[in-house]
Design an enzyme around this catalytic site. Structure first.
Site, PDB file in Angstrom:
ATOM      1  N   ASN A  13       0.988  -1.102  -0.006  1.00 32.19           N
ATOM      2  CA  ASN A  13      -0.087   0.010  -0.138  1.00 32.19           C
ATOM      3  C   ASN A  13       0.938   1.339   0.005  1.00 32.19           C
ATOM      4  OD1 ASN A  13      -2.587   0.948   2.438  1.00 32.19           O
ATOM      5  ND2 ASN A  13      -2.489   1.485   0.295  1.00 32.19           N
ATOM      6  N   CYS A  16      -4.514  -3.179   2.919  1.00 32.00           N
ATOM      7  CA  CYS A  16      -5.327  -2.143   3.446  1.00 32.00           C
ATOM      8  C   CYS A  16      -5.282  -2.537   4.984  1.00 32.00           C
ATOM      9  CB  CYS A  16      -6.620  -2.161   3.017  1.00 32.00           C
ATOM     10  SG  CYS A  16      -7.841  -0.907   4.010  1.00 32.00           S
ATOM     11  N   GLY A  17      -4.544  -1.534   5.757  1.00 28.04           N
ATOM     12  CA  GLY A  17      -4.468  -1.997   7.213  1.00 28.04           C
ATOM     13  C   GLY A  17      -5.767  -1.828   8.109  1.00 28.04           C
ATOM     14  N   CYS A  58      -5.813   5.576   8.207  1.00 27.70           N
ATOM     15  CA  CYS A  58      -5.217   4.630   7.306  1.00 27.70           C
ATOM     16  C   CYS A  58      -4.019   3.808   8.018  1.00 27.70           C
ATOM     17  CB  CYS A  58      -4.265   5.730   6.179  1.00 27.70           C
ATOM     18  SG  CYS A  58      -3.488   4.591   5.045  1.00 27.70           S
ATOM     19  N   GLY A  59      -4.385   2.599   8.103  1.00 23.07           N
ATOM     20  CA  GLY A  59      -3.405   1.673   9.027  1.00 23.07           C
ATOM     21  C   GLY A  59      -2.081   1.633   8.407  1.00 23.07           C
ATOM     22  N   ASN A  60      -1.926   1.052   7.370  1.00 24.40           N
ATOM     23  CA  ASN A  60      -0.655   0.871   6.589  1.00 24.40           C
ATOM     24  C   ASN A  60       0.139   2.460   6.539  1.00 24.40           C
ATOM     25  OD1 ASN A  60      -0.817  -1.849   5.932  1.00 24.40           O
ATOM     26  ND2 ASN A  60      -1.838  -1.310   4.255  1.00 24.40           N
ATOM     27  N   GLU A  98     -10.604  -0.587  -1.961  1.00 24.57           N
ATOM     28  CA  GLU A  98     -10.620   0.567  -1.092  1.00 24.57           C
ATOM     29  C   GLU A  98     -11.548   1.784  -1.688  1.00 24.57           C
ATOM     30  OE1 GLU A  98      -7.242   2.146   0.789  1.00 24.57           O
ATOM     31  OE2 GLU A  98      -6.016   0.379   0.775  1.00 24.57           O
ATOM     32  N   ARG A  99     -12.198   2.422  -0.606  1.00 22.72           N
ATOM     33  CA  ARG A  99     -12.919   3.766  -1.043  1.00 22.72           C
ATOM     34  C   ARG A  99     -11.738   4.537  -1.625  1.00 22.72           C
ATOM     35  NH1 ARG A  99     -15.404   7.140   3.940  1.00 22.72           N
ATOM     36  NH2 ARG A  99     -13.309   6.844   4.482  1.00 22.72           N
ATOM     37  N   ASN A 112     -12.983   4.694   9.780  1.00 23.28           N
ATOM     38  CA  ASN A 112     -13.103   4.767   8.588  1.00 23.28           C
ATOM     39  C   ASN A 112     -14.082   3.405   8.194  1.00 23.28           C
ATOM     40  OD1 ASN A 112     -11.051   2.845   8.612  1.00 23.28           O
ATOM     41  ND2 ASN A 112     -10.201   3.284   6.540  1.00 23.28           N
ATOM     42  N   HIS A 170     -16.039  -0.057   6.824  1.00 26.01           N
ATOM     43  CA  HIS A 170     -15.661  -1.178   6.243  1.00 26.01           C
ATOM     44  C   HIS A 170     -16.784  -2.230   5.990  1.00 26.01           C
ATOM     45  CE1 HIS A 170     -11.230  -0.829   6.150  1.00 26.01           C
ATOM     46  NE2 HIS A 170     -11.313   0.010   7.063  1.00 26.01           N
ATOM     47  N   GLN A 179      -2.732   6.579  -1.272  1.00 24.91           N
ATOM     48  CA  GLN A 179      -2.930   7.758  -0.355  1.00 24.91           C
ATOM     49  C   GLN A 179      -1.907   8.763  -0.223  1.00 24.91           C
ATOM     50  OE1 GLN A 179      -3.635   4.490   1.146  1.00 24.91           O
ATOM     51  NE2 GLN A 179      -5.868   4.765   0.570  1.00 24.91           N
ATOM     52  N   GLY A 217      -8.232  -2.418   6.730  1.00 24.51           N
ATOM     53  CA  GLY A 217      -9.257  -3.407   6.372  1.00 24.51           C
ATOM     54  C   GLY A 217      -8.893  -4.569   6.948  1.00 24.51           C
TER      55      GLY A 217
END
Ligand SMILES: N[C@H](CCC[C@H](N)C(=O)O)C(=O)O
Length: 289
Positions: A13, A230-231, A75-77, A221-222, A170, A172, A46, A233
């Protein structure tokens, strides 16, 4: 306007990271789209912006824009790459960093093995807070929680797509599949995202349970489309798997870009995500006015 940036990736990502600790760049959504554009700009899923501490006890603020130019909550990652960035740039000497995001404070911890573990805070299941409009939908017996039928994605099949709706800040929607490689991610992802029951859009996760401690995951992803990982996710998928009785409290998530490890001790507890964070290159770019 010429700006400097750092290109980073976490499990594939990928991100453009901007430093606004010494002043705002004053970028517009069009600038974020340009930076994310893989043909005319730098290219990224991102764009992450580092800002100074907004309050006592907080080290930094972290602002996230999807490649479509829209600002999002989490955003996790990206949070792991954020932590790596502020350390490598000498903006902090801490291992444990407190970071304010749009939806609360997260706490990345840089670990000696070069990975980063992030306290992502607790998941949210209340439909109105996701947000997910569950009006008229009845809960399904599976796991007697938050597992909802959505409009059939394949009228020929006539079957409902069953989703678990979870927020990590966010939104999911997680659905179970037998084989992620065969899952119609490119078809069902946009279909679920377009469902009016997700008024702020949604990230759509396709979860294959391999064992009680290992899963495979693809996420549409949105604001981006399918990413290699996706972290948030991965957090949402493992939380859903645990609540549906399919997973233990810790699972390795195999994504197309690498492995993330997610741990969740249950309701009211934070989700912890561990994974890689890598700097790819640094550069500068002339942004269109
Ligand atoms: N596309 C997501 C934001 C980035 C999440 C993902 N890259 C992660 O690592 O969590 C959204 O619109 O909510």
């Amino acid at each position: 306007m010429r700006i400097q940036f750092t290109k980073m990736q976490g499990a594939g990502n990928d991100f453009v990271v901007l430093d606004e600790t010494r002043g705002r760049l004053g970028l517009t959504p069009a600038h974020y789209r340009y930076l994310g554009d893989r043909h005319f700009g730098v290219g990224a899923d991102q764009i992450l912006t580092v800002r100074p501490s907004p309050a006592e006890g907080i080290d930094f603020e972290y602002v996230i824009h999807n490649a479509d130019g829209n600002e999002v909550e989490q955003c996790g990652n990206g949070s792991r790459c954020f932590a790596r960035f502020v350390r490598d740039q000498g903006l902090t000497t801490k291992d444990r960093i407190r970071v304010k995001t749009m939806k609360g404070v997260i706490e990345p911890l840089l670990t000696p093995d070069g990975r980063v573990t992030v306290d992502m805070g607790p998941p949210v299941f209340e439909p109105a807070e996701i947000p997910f409009d569950a009006t008229g939908l009845s809960l399904l017996p599976m796991g007697s929680w938050g597992y909802w039928p959505l409009a059939g994605v394949d009228p020929a099949q006539g079957a409902h797509l069953l989703i678990a709706a979870v927020s990590m800040g966010n939104p999911h929607a997680v659905t179970l599949v037998a084989d992620v490689d065969a899952a119609p991610v490119g078809a069902w992802g946009p279909h679920v995202q377009a469902d009016a029951r997700f008024p702020q859009g949604v990230n759509v996760g396709f979860l294959q349970v391999v064992s009680r401690s290992e899963v495979r995951l693809r996420v549409y992803e949105r604001g981006v489309g399918e990413t290699l990982a996706c972290g948030t996710g991965a957090c949402a998928a493992v939380v859903a798997g645990i609540r549906l009785g399919l997973l233990d409290a810790r699972a390795d998530v195999q994504t197309r870009g690498g492995v993330l490890t997610i741990a969740w001790a249950g309701l009211g507890q934070s989700v912890f995500m561990t994974g890689p964070a890598t700097t790819v290159f640094r550069g500068e770019i002339d942004l269109p006015e």
